[in-house]
Design an enzyme around this catalytic site. Sequence first.
Site, PDB file in Angstrom:
ATOM      1  N   HIS A  66       5.443 -64.621  21.856  1.00  0.00           N
ATOM      2  CA  HIS A  66       6.523 -64.083  20.836  1.00  0.00           C
ATOM      3  C   HIS A  66       7.719 -64.980  20.948  1.00  0.00           C
ATOM      4  O   HIS A  66       8.528 -64.522  21.657  1.00  0.00           O
ATOM      5  CB  HIS A  66       6.706 -62.753  20.705  1.00  0.00           C
ATOM      6  CG  HIS A  66       7.461 -62.434  19.335  1.00  0.00           C
ATOM      7  ND1 HIS A  66       6.829 -62.112  18.484  1.00  0.00           N
ATOM      8  CD2 HIS A  66       8.741 -62.046  19.139  1.00  0.00           C
ATOM      9  CE1 HIS A  66       7.531 -61.885  17.256  1.00  0.00           C
ATOM     10  NE2 HIS A  66       8.673 -61.701  18.125  1.00  0.00           N
ATOM     11  N   ARG A 121       6.634 -61.365  10.456  1.00  0.00           N
ATOM     12  CA  ARG A 121       7.491 -60.710  11.193  1.00  0.00           C
ATOM     13  C   ARG A 121       7.649 -59.187  10.670  1.00  0.00           C
ATOM     14  O   ARG A 121       7.830 -58.235  11.196  1.00  0.00           O
ATOM     15  CB  ARG A 121       8.853 -61.534  11.112  1.00  0.00           C
ATOM     16  CG  ARG A 121       8.837 -62.781  12.024  1.00  0.00           C
ATOM     17  CD  ARG A 121       9.951 -63.580  11.324  1.00  0.00           C
ATOM     18  NE  ARG A 121      11.444 -62.961  11.873  1.00  0.00           N
ATOM     19  CZ  ARG A 121      12.526 -63.585  11.756  1.00  0.00           C
ATOM     20  NH1 ARG A 121      12.712 -64.807  11.199  1.00  0.00           N
ATOM     21  NH2 ARG A 121      13.605 -63.145  12.176  1.00  0.00           N
ATOM     22  N   TYR A 150      17.218 -51.596  32.710  1.00  0.00           N
ATOM     23  CA  TYR A 150      17.325 -49.918  33.113  1.00  0.00           C
ATOM     24  C   TYR A 150      16.290 -49.112  32.822  1.00  0.00           C
ATOM     25  O   TYR A 150      16.026 -48.205  33.497  1.00  0.00           O
ATOM     26  CB  TYR A 150      18.620 -49.190  32.634  1.00  0.00           C
ATOM     27  CG  TYR A 150      20.065 -50.164  33.087  1.00  0.00           C
ATOM     28  CD1 TYR A 150      20.327 -50.357  34.282  1.00  0.00           C
ATOM     29  CD2 TYR A 150      20.732 -50.555  32.117  1.00  0.00           C
ATOM     30  CE1 TYR A 150      21.489 -50.979  34.809  1.00  0.00           C
ATOM     31  CE2 TYR A 150      22.015 -51.285  32.400  1.00  0.00           C
ATOM     32  CZ  TYR A 150      22.323 -51.525  33.786  1.00  0.00           C
ATOM     33  OH  TYR A 150      23.521 -52.160  34.153  1.00  0.00           O
TER      34      TYR A 150
END
Length: 825
Positions: free
Chosen positions: A87, A41, A130
Amino acid sequence: MTRKNDRAAAPEIVEHIEDVDLSREMQDSFLEYAYSVIYSRALPDARDGLKPVQRRILFQMAEMGLRPDRGHVKSARVVGEVMGRLHPHGDSAIYDALVRLAQPFTLRVPLVDGHGNFGSLDDGPAAARYTEARLASPALAMTESLDEDVVDFVPNYDNSYDQPEVLPAAIPNLLVNGAAGIAVGMATNMAPHNLVEVVGAARHLLAHPEADLETLMEFVPGPDFPSGGTIVGLSGVRDAYATGRGSFKTRAKVSVEQLTARKVGLVVTELPYLVGPEKVIEKIKDGVQSKKITGISDVADLTDRTKGLRLVIGIKTGFNPQAVLEQLYRLTPLEDGFSFNNVALVDGQPQTLGLKSLLEVFIGHRLRVVTRRSEFRLARRRERLHLVEGLLIAILDIDEVIQVIRTSDDAESARGRLREVFELSELQAEYILELRLRRLTRFSRIELETERDKLQSEIAELVELLSSEARLRGLVSDELAAVADLYGTPRRTLLTEARVQPTGRRAAAAAAASLEHADVPTRVVLTASGRIARIDAADGADAVAITAPTRRSKHDAVSSSVAATSRAEIGAITNRGRLIRFSPVDLPVLPGNAPHLAAGVRVRDYLGLADRTETVLGVVSLTGDRPIVLGTAQGVVKRVATGAYPNKPDFPVIALKDGDTVVGVAQGGEDDELVFVTDDAQLLHFPASAVRPQGATAGGMAGIKLAAGARVIAFDVLAPADVESAVVVTVTAGAETLVGADPGSGKVSAFAEFPGKGRATGGVRAQRFLKGETALGLAWVGPGPALALGPDGSARTLPDEPLAKRDASGAFLESEVSSVGRRLG
């Protein structure tokens, strides 16, 4: 209808309880968690510079075909594909990583092309539904050749898909884009760098594996932030490059401008890395309200998409703008710190790496990638050649091939008979059985023979490549050069050395005193290699002497200097005939005992010259009674009348004709001598009094009469006190010789041997050409002894003893001379 009693057949459950030591279990669980965070990570891999989530995003986008030449898709779709296939974590973490890959103010070379609101330094991005995204062009270099077995693939979290363990990464991404992450018990914080500079260092290390850190830092002098700014003090950078840990200060790029006729302000156009204008404005307002910052009248953010960042800070009447700026540097984020902590994964283990180690890991990765790619291509070409050779056998004896197939009972029998009759392999026989009849034309035979010859040539090249370590390194170097040419951009961050600043109470006292600090006598020096610095009288300006360098030492020579004060306005004049006003207060100070001028800053970066063809020729004073004197390539001379300078940040001081450029600039009085040298080896000098001063918009007058095709290559002004000691340096550049291979011939003559003539005449010969020499490539006139430099900044030897006659031929030079200047003393 009855149902069987399943309970009766169920086995008896035996209860089993195991005692576990709590401290041991906590230790094992914590270590497992820490390893997962570190490896999966938080820390980037030193090979491709990516964290797992970033690698999975780029790989999945490549699998989705989101190339730069195709349309954008919703970011939510990318996030969903990455989360579902590779993931297994929250969508917010994936989208945050995607946004960072697309932000041009975060990465030096963004890898994702974002469409929509991807945030700013002061505000977050819009939601994933968006915004839209696709791969940026540099990302193609990160993922290229994945289908050629260049890296190992590993299963995803549920073993349903395969993903690359590391990307091929043709870009040194870790150094170029940096990294930041917090793991368990460790963290990483790496600064971005310039792609062209990093590639230059990597290519040098490929050719010279034994290169030391100092040599590599000649290619990578320091970080290069997307936001620009100025790095103050390079000792921390050197520490980081040597050990992997270090810190330095970054400053905003600020200029003093005349906002109105009676108001001066500070204009901020670049900020330190990841510092937003709103944060700066908030700190300034807090400082003004608490009376820690004085002298500021107002702050306005005039940033727009056309001009970029523009933060205007108004200065109250009576306050010194530079003194106020020092306060802002000390008390606001206009000066910020950056701490290197170069921690990355090497072979799955976290290590702290210096510059050379980072480059070596990347180079080793690229060598393995290119080797595996070449082996893959070699195997595929050998397989294809095997089939092509079988097809050629079939076409040569096509009638017999057809007869064998027609007389066979089945495909298996036909395959065996083909192998027996024509001595084919099983693969060749199978391929011939599946051959279409339209391939049996004469034209197809020609195509196959051409393909065979091409395959044999490619196989030979691949075999030679894989058998030669030098050729393999050369190929990796060439590919890196191509990447730098495609995606490289000029440096944005300015690098300067600085003296140690006081801290604590000493800093507060120094800041208070700086508001009343008077101007200090200083000397601004422009070097032949394009660096600029200042020497303050308080730092021993009267005692400074540049010692004669050895042949191999890196040094510099002075091409122009001017006496001023640290807060005065002086001008820099370019080859375009443009004068740029600036104050030397922000220039790096050259210590009085410095052995050379390398502590200066590039004048191009300092003045913000965007056009690479515009160069600074000299610095001049804007006060006093000595006019500015300019000479152009077309033989025009002009003296600019004192007091004729417009009150503008920059303005033209000569109206140049089409195709003309300024070749020399200085300041001179009536008794000085003006000197022209042309590329056809003509020298003319005449008194400055022969040229009347003109206004800034005038075009000058004829200075020297040029022969057809000739141009002026040098122009200078000699004071009466320098005439006796002045020398003339000329170096040829033969048109029939290879540039850089033949250094040509050079000559040093006494200026006193050249007779003066009238303005607008042709002058006298300055050097006789030898066979093969057609023109002068370099000329210089000034007080001796002259200091010659090579392209790499090292000293060059000139044939100056004894001085040659003015019209003699030159002596052959041992190595190339790229510039000449005077020593500072």
